[in-house]
Write a protein that holds these residues in place. Sequence first.
Motif, short mmCIF file in Angstrom:
data_model
loop_
_atom_site.label_atom_id
_atom_site.label_comp_id
_atom_site.label_asym_id
_atom_site.label_seq_id
_atom_site.Cartn_x
_atom_site.Cartn_y
_atom_site.Cartn_z
N THR A 10 0.84 -1.13 -0.13
CA THR A 10 0.03 -0.04 0.00
C THR A 10 0.75 1.42 0.00
OG1 THR A 10 -0.44 0.14 2.36
CG2 THR A 10 -1.96 -1.23 0.94
N THR A 11 1.83 1.27 -0.62
CA THR A 11 2.83 2.56 -0.76
C THR A 11 3.10 2.58 -2.34
OG1 THR A 11 3.89 1.93 1.29
CG2 THR A 11 5.13 3.28 -0.11
N ALA A 12 2.94 3.93 -2.65
CA ALA A 12 3.19 4.29 -4.06
C ALA A 12 4.74 4.27 -4.25
CB ALA A 12 2.61 5.57 -4.56
N THR A 13 5.28 3.64 -5.05
CA THR A 13 6.72 3.70 -5.02
C THR A 13 7.36 3.96 -6.37
OG1 THR A 13 6.64 1.75 -3.26
CG2 THR A 13 8.91 1.99 -4.74
N ASP A 14 8.25 4.92 -6.65
CA ASP A 14 9.02 5.03 -7.78
C ASP A 14 10.12 3.96 -7.97
OD1 ASP A 14 7.40 7.61 -7.76
OD2 ASP A 14 9.00 8.72 -6.95
N ILE A 15 9.85 3.35 -9.24
CA ILE A 15 10.92 2.27 -9.39
C ILE A 15 11.67 2.63 -10.72
CG2 ILE A 15 9.43 0.61 -8.28
CD1 ILE A 15 9.01 -0.50 -11.22
N TYR A 16 11.46 3.87 -11.67
CA TYR A 16 12.28 4.18 -12.64
C TYR A 16 12.16 5.50 -12.78
CZ TYR A 16 14.42 4.14 -17.13
OH TYR A 16 15.21 4.52 -18.11
N THR A 17 13.17 6.43 -13.18
CA THR A 17 13.19 7.55 -13.49
C THR A 17 14.16 7.88 -14.92
OG1 THR A 17 12.65 8.62 -11.09
CG2 THR A 17 13.64 10.01 -12.79
N VAL A 18 13.49 8.49 -15.74
CA VAL A 18 14.32 8.70 -17.06
C VAL A 18 15.63 9.46 -16.70
CG1 VAL A 18 14.43 8.99 -19.24
CG2 VAL A 18 12.28 7.89 -18.42
N ALA A 19 16.75 9.13 -17.10
CA ALA A 19 17.94 9.93 -16.72
C ALA A 19 17.96 11.16 -17.59
CB ALA A 19 19.27 9.25 -17.03
N ALA A 20 18.64 12.21 -17.32
CA ALA A 20 18.73 13.46 -18.21
C ALA A 20 19.39 13.11 -19.45
CB ALA A 20 19.43 14.43 -17.35
N SER A 21 18.90 13.73 -20.55
CA SER A 21 19.50 13.58 -22.10
C SER A 21 19.22 12.25 -22.34
CB SER A 21 21.04 13.81 -21.98
OG SER A 21 21.15 15.29 -21.71
N THR A 22 18.08 11.62 -22.05
CA THR A 22 17.70 10.17 -22.28
C THR A 22 16.36 9.73 -22.68
OG1 THR A 22 19.42 9.18 -20.83
CG2 THR A 22 17.91 7.56 -21.33
N GLN A 23 15.95 8.81 -23.47
CA GLN A 23 14.67 8.60 -23.87
C GLN A 23 14.75 7.11 -23.63
OE1 GLN A 23 14.70 9.96 -28.05
NE2 GLN A 23 13.36 11.53 -27.58
N THR A 24 13.44 6.67 -23.34
CA THR A 24 13.42 5.23 -22.96
C THR A 24 12.04 4.84 -23.66
OG1 THR A 24 14.13 5.57 -20.69
CG2 THR A 24 13.11 3.34 -21.18
N VAL A 25 12.36 3.34 -24.04
CA VAL A 25 11.25 2.47 -24.50
C VAL A 25 11.05 1.45 -23.54
CG1 VAL A 25 10.08 1.19 -26.48
CG2 VAL A 25 11.39 3.28 -26.65
N ILE A 26 9.70 1.40 -23.06
CA ILE A 26 9.62 0.34 -22.25
C ILE A 26 8.90 -0.73 -22.80
CG2 ILE A 26 8.26 -0.66 -19.90
CD1 ILE A 26 8.74 2.21 -18.94
N SER A 27 9.43 -1.97 -22.93
CA SER A 27 9.00 -3.03 -23.92
C SER A 27 7.80 -3.88 -23.14
CB SER A 27 9.80 -3.80 -24.59
OG SER A 27 10.50 -4.54 -23.59
N THR A 28 8.25 -4.17 -21.78
CA THR A 28 7.31 -5.22 -20.92
C THR A 28 7.53 -4.80 -19.64
OG1 THR A 28 7.74 -6.76 -22.72
CG2 THR A 28 6.98 -7.62 -20.43
N ILE A 29 6.56 -4.95 -18.94
CA ILE A 29 6.51 -4.71 -17.15
C ILE A 29 5.97 -6.09 -17.01
CG2 ILE A 29 5.56 -3.53 -15.37
CD1 ILE A 29 5.26 -0.93 -16.97
N THR A 30 6.62 -6.80 -16.06
CA THR A 30 6.14 -8.12 -15.49
C THR A 30 5.62 -7.72 -13.94
OG1 THR A 30 8.16 -8.99 -14.63
CG2 THR A 30 7.24 -9.71 -16.95
#
Length: 109
Positions: free
Chosen positions: A16-36
Amino acid sequence: MATAYKVLAQSAPSATTATDIYTVAASTQTVISTITVCNRGGAAATFRIAVRPNAATLANQHYVCYGVSLPPTDTIALTLGITIDAADVITVYSSTADTTFNIFGSEIV
């Protein structure tokens, strides 16, 4: 631009805690293909996944999944193809402490 394919994040957050698990780094783009999402416990769990552009305060419009039920000892793989930019944040939540989240994708620098 170089592309790195990788495990972007792994987390077993507190219940029951909202948790940040990923933050995109500066000067970076990310494509998330899959979340399990894996329920390691003996009771059903519910989970949430949110994408927060530019680390915005968590709000209803950020949820990709909300209140999704996951049976005991089961895993779900979500192939989403989410594209996110520098400073965007993935936040997860689970009703139990027996849930594990894994994010797979690529970072473009």
